[in-house]
Design a protein around this motif. Sequence first.
Motif, PDB file in Angstrom:
ATOM      1  N   MET A   1       0.843  -1.172   0.000  1.00  0.00           N
ATOM      2  CA  MET A   1       0.000   0.000   0.000  1.00  0.00           C
ATOM      3  C   MET A   1       0.892   1.239   0.000  1.00  0.00           C
ATOM      4  O   MET A   1       1.721   1.408   0.877  1.00  0.00           O
ATOM      5  CB  MET A   1      -0.896  -0.023   1.236  1.00  0.00           C
ATOM      6  N   ARG A   2       0.713   2.078  -1.018  1.00  0.00           N
ATOM      7  CA  ARG A   2       1.436   3.351  -1.092  1.00  0.00           C
ATOM      8  C   ARG A   2       0.468   4.474  -0.777  1.00  0.00           C
ATOM      9  O   ARG A   2      -0.673   4.476  -1.229  1.00  0.00           O
ATOM     10  CB  ARG A   2       2.043   3.543  -2.468  1.00  0.00           C
ATOM     11  N   ILE A   3       0.941   5.444  -0.019  1.00  0.00           N
ATOM     12  CA  ILE A   3       0.113   6.578   0.391  1.00  0.00           C
ATOM     13  C   ILE A   3       0.766   7.866  -0.089  1.00  0.00           C
ATOM     14  O   ILE A   3       1.976   8.037   0.033  1.00  0.00           O
ATOM     15  CB  ILE A   3      -0.045   6.603   1.921  1.00  0.00           C
ATOM     16  N   LYS A   4      -0.062   8.777  -0.637  1.00  0.00           N
ATOM     17  CA  LYS A   4       0.432  10.092  -1.063  1.00  0.00           C
ATOM     18  C   LYS A   4      -0.492  11.159  -0.500  1.00  0.00           C
ATOM     19  O   LYS A   4      -1.673  11.226  -0.856  1.00  0.00           O
ATOM     20  CB  LYS A   4       0.482  10.192  -2.581  1.00  0.00           C
ATOM     21  N   ARG A   5       0.045  11.974   0.379  1.00  0.00           N
ATOM     22  CA  ARG A   5      -0.720  13.050   0.991  1.00  0.00           C
ATOM     23  C   ARG A   5      -0.812  14.216   0.006  1.00  0.00           C
ATOM     24  O   ARG A   5       0.209  14.742  -0.439  1.00  0.00           O
ATOM     25  CB  ARG A   5      -0.034  13.487   2.274  1.00  0.00           C
ATOM     26  N   LEU A   6      -2.034  14.630  -0.325  1.00  0.00           N
ATOM     27  CA  LEU A   6      -2.216  15.748  -1.247  1.00  0.00           C
ATOM     28  C   LEU A   6      -2.264  17.075  -0.517  1.00  0.00           C
ATOM     29  O   LEU A   6      -1.846  18.100  -1.051  1.00  0.00           O
ATOM     30  CB  LEU A   6      -3.483  15.556  -2.082  1.00  0.00           C
ATOM     31  N   ASN A   7      -2.803  17.070   0.704  1.00  0.00           N
ATOM     32  CA  ASN A   7      -2.784  18.255   1.570  1.00  0.00           C
ATOM     33  C   ASN A   7      -3.117  17.795   2.981  1.00  0.00           C
ATOM     34  O   ASN A   7      -3.172  16.600   3.232  1.00  0.00           O
ATOM     35  CB  ASN A   7      -3.740  19.345   1.052  1.00  0.00           C
TER      36      ASN A   7
ATOM     37  N   MET B   1      -5.817  17.637   4.589  1.00  0.00           N
ATOM     38  CA  MET B   1      -7.078  16.951   4.836  1.00  0.00           C
ATOM     39  C   MET B   1      -7.338  15.770   3.922  1.00  0.00           C
ATOM     40  O   MET B   1      -8.255  15.004   4.151  1.00  0.00           O
ATOM     41  CB  MET B   1      -8.255  17.920   4.742  1.00  0.00           C
ATOM     42  N   PHE B   2      -6.515  15.574   2.878  1.00  0.00           N
ATOM     43  CA  PHE B   2      -6.828  14.527   1.907  1.00  0.00           C
ATOM     44  C   PHE B   2      -5.571  13.804   1.445  1.00  0.00           C
ATOM     45  O   PHE B   2      -4.580  14.414   1.056  1.00  0.00           O
ATOM     46  CB  PHE B   2      -7.552  15.135   0.700  1.00  0.00           C
ATOM     47  N   THR B   3      -5.681  12.472   1.453  1.00  0.00           N
ATOM     48  CA  THR B   3      -4.599  11.586   1.053  1.00  0.00           C
ATOM     49  C   THR B   3      -5.163  10.527   0.128  1.00  0.00           C
ATOM     50  O   THR B   3      -6.295  10.085   0.313  1.00  0.00           O
ATOM     51  CB  THR B   3      -3.985  10.917   2.300  1.00  0.00           C
ATOM     52  N   VAL B   4      -4.378  10.133  -0.864  1.00  0.00           N
ATOM     53  CA  VAL B   4      -4.785   9.023  -1.733  1.00  0.00           C
ATOM     54  C   VAL B   4      -3.837   7.848  -1.502  1.00  0.00           C
ATOM     55  O   VAL B   4      -2.700   8.035  -1.091  1.00  0.00           O
ATOM     56  CB  VAL B   4      -4.798   9.416  -3.235  1.00  0.00           C
ATOM     57  N   ALA B   5      -4.360   6.661  -1.784  1.00  0.00           N
ATOM     58  CA  ALA B   5      -3.567   5.453  -1.561  1.00  0.00           C
ATOM     59  C   ALA B   5      -3.915   4.405  -2.600  1.00  0.00           C
ATOM     60  O   ALA B   5      -4.972   4.451  -3.225  1.00  0.00           O
ATOM     61  CB  ALA B   5      -3.827   4.898  -0.159  1.00  0.00           C
ATOM     62  N   THR B   6      -2.999   3.460  -2.737  1.00  0.00           N
ATOM     63  CA  THR B   6      -3.292   2.265  -3.517  1.00  0.00           C
ATOM     64  C   THR B   6      -4.178   1.373  -2.649  1.00  0.00           C
ATOM     65  O   THR B   6      -4.512   1.735  -1.516  1.00  0.00           O
ATOM     66  CB  THR B   6      -1.988   1.544  -3.897  1.00  0.00           C
ATOM     67  N   GLN B   7      -4.548   0.212  -3.156  1.00  0.00           N
ATOM     68  CA  GLN B   7      -5.436  -0.703  -2.435  1.00  0.00           C
ATOM     69  C   GLN B   7      -5.045  -0.806  -0.966  1.00  0.00           C
ATOM     70  O   GLN B   7      -3.892  -1.059  -0.632  1.00  0.00           O
ATOM     71  CB  GLN B   7      -5.375  -2.089  -3.067  1.00  0.00           C
TER      72      GLN B   7
END
Length: 134
Positions: free
Chosen positions: A1-7, A9-15
Amino acid sequence: MRIKRLNGMFTVATQVDLAKIGKIAETGYKTIVCNRPDGEGADQPGFEEMSKIARDLGLRTVYIPIALTGATEKDHAAFARVIEDMPKPILAYCRSGTRSATLWSHWEQEASGYHRAEHRVETIAREPWRRMSA
């Protein structure tokens, strides 16, 4: 699982890995949004399984499955409600994180009245070295 914080309040991740939901809660996330349709991949846990673990740890969960063909207006409206109403910070995931990031980008552009996009276009237009020669 990879996580990328966009700001903040919001972060996107793989499965999302079910074994890491506890770590997601410990890190301070309040809401998990699943943008991956159930059954898309053989190795993927279903939303209900992920949601039960997350709820047991005090997280809120939302299911907005986005088909590989892209989000509909209904999907964008549901996502906007999540951003506006759900506890933050929010972690959204899909297979690669792209659908979640695209939903965020669409919401952010609409929320800003598309000013950032226009500003970038105006900036590029003023920089002749960026234009391709004919």
